[in-house]
Design a protein around this motif. Structure first.
Motif, short mmCIF file in Angstrom:
data_model
loop_
_atom_site.label_atom_id
_atom_site.label_comp_id
_atom_site.label_asym_id
_atom_site.label_seq_id
_atom_site.Cartn_x
_atom_site.Cartn_y
_atom_site.Cartn_z
N THR A 101 -7.77 -0.58 -11.02
CA THR A 101 -8.78 -0.99 -10.05
C THR A 101 -8.31 -0.88 -8.60
N ALA A 102 -7.04 -1.17 -8.35
CA ALA A 102 -6.54 -1.18 -6.98
C ALA A 102 -6.08 0.19 -6.50
N THR A 106 0.85 -1.19 0.00
CA THR A 106 0.00 0.00 0.00
C THR A 106 0.89 1.24 0.00
N GLY A 107 0.25 2.39 -0.09
CA GLY A 107 1.01 3.63 -0.10
C GLY A 107 1.14 4.20 -1.49
N PRO A 108 1.61 5.42 -1.59
CA PRO A 108 1.64 6.13 -2.88
C PRO A 108 2.59 5.52 -3.91
N LEU A 109 3.58 4.73 -3.47
CA LEU A 109 4.53 4.15 -4.42
C LEU A 109 4.12 2.76 -4.91
N ALA A 110 3.11 2.17 -4.29
CA ALA A 110 2.68 0.82 -4.66
C ALA A 110 2.17 0.80 -6.11
N ALA A 111 1.40 1.82 -6.48
CA ALA A 111 0.87 1.87 -7.86
C ALA A 111 2.01 1.96 -8.87
#
Length: 241
Positions: free
Chosen positions: A156-157, A123-128
């Motif tokens: 989607t996530a 999770t978190g802003p860098l996960a994408a």
């Protein structure tokens, strides 16, 4: 008078207990002081580690800009991440290592590195960004179905991420290559409508317009294979906040 003497009366009653337990109280006070000192030391150490890691990250990024991406650069970023674990700079360094591998053409190793980062930071802003990197690495290896699924995961996530327009555009590109023209058009239009799209939205709009113009005449012909999504070699510090 009774009200004014109440504190003195309470202290008088507590005094025998205080005398009997003064050693315990002294030990407890000392323990609290020690715990407070340890907490302060650890906080100071963590703050200094963040500063040191940030400075090292800046120096390494400047080196990347002058020398260009390579497998050696990726190893240097990974060493930085290992040296300052748990810091914001270490997370960026892990992604930079993966990005350097990607830009050096080591797509399978880049995929592994992105997966490693995501396992520790789901999770978190860098996960994408990590999932987008996985998708791009798969696309570069011509694993188009797996790449399309990974791009779809970004959408989607992580619907609020700035990576979504890039993922939509990439899904359209893959669908067009597979001659799924209506699906490709839908993805292009989704990317074009995104308020986070910027130049990606403009490119998607151009692709959508071109696809609409040629669909009746070329619906049975697969599109030429384009380059996979570009992975940035620099992760903005603000993304970790």
């Amino acid at each position: 008078m009774q009200t004014q003497d109440a504190p003195a009366e309470i202290l008088f009653k507590l005094w025998p207990w205080l005398e009997a337990n003064k050693n315990r109280l002294i030990i407890g006070a000392v323990v609290l002081v020690v715990i407070g000192g340890i907490f302060y030391f650890m906080s100071a150490q963590k703050a200094q580690a963040e500063v040191d890691a940030g400075q090292a990250m800046t120096a390494q990024t400047m080196s990347l800009e002058s020398d260009g991406p390579s497998s050696q650069t990726a190893a240097q970023f990974q060493q930085l991440a290992d040296k300052y674990p748990g810091t914001a700079a270490a997370k960026r360094a892990q992604l930079q290592a993966a990005g350097a591998l990607f830009n050096a053409g080591n797509y399978a190793d880049a995929d592994t590195q992105f997966e490693k980062f995501l396992a520790g930071n789901p999770t978190g802003p860098l996960a994408a960004t990590a999932v987008l990197g996985i998708a791009a690495s798969l696309e570069a290896q011509n694993k188009l179905d797996l790449a399309a699924a990974a791009y779809h995961r970004v959408v989607t996530a992580y619907p609020d991420s700035g990576c979504v327009p890039m993922a939509d555009l990439a899904q359209g590109r893959i669908a067009e290559q597979q001659n799924k023209l209506t699906e490709a058009l839908n993805h292009y239009e989704d990317a074009a409508r995104s308020p986070l799209g910027g130049s990606i939205a403009q490119e998607a709009m151009i692709r959508a317009t071109e696809l609409k113009a040629k669909m009746p005449a070329t619906a049975a012909k697969p599109a030429a294979s384009p380059a996979p999504a570009f992975m940035p070699t620099s992760i903005p510090p603000s993304a970790t906040k």
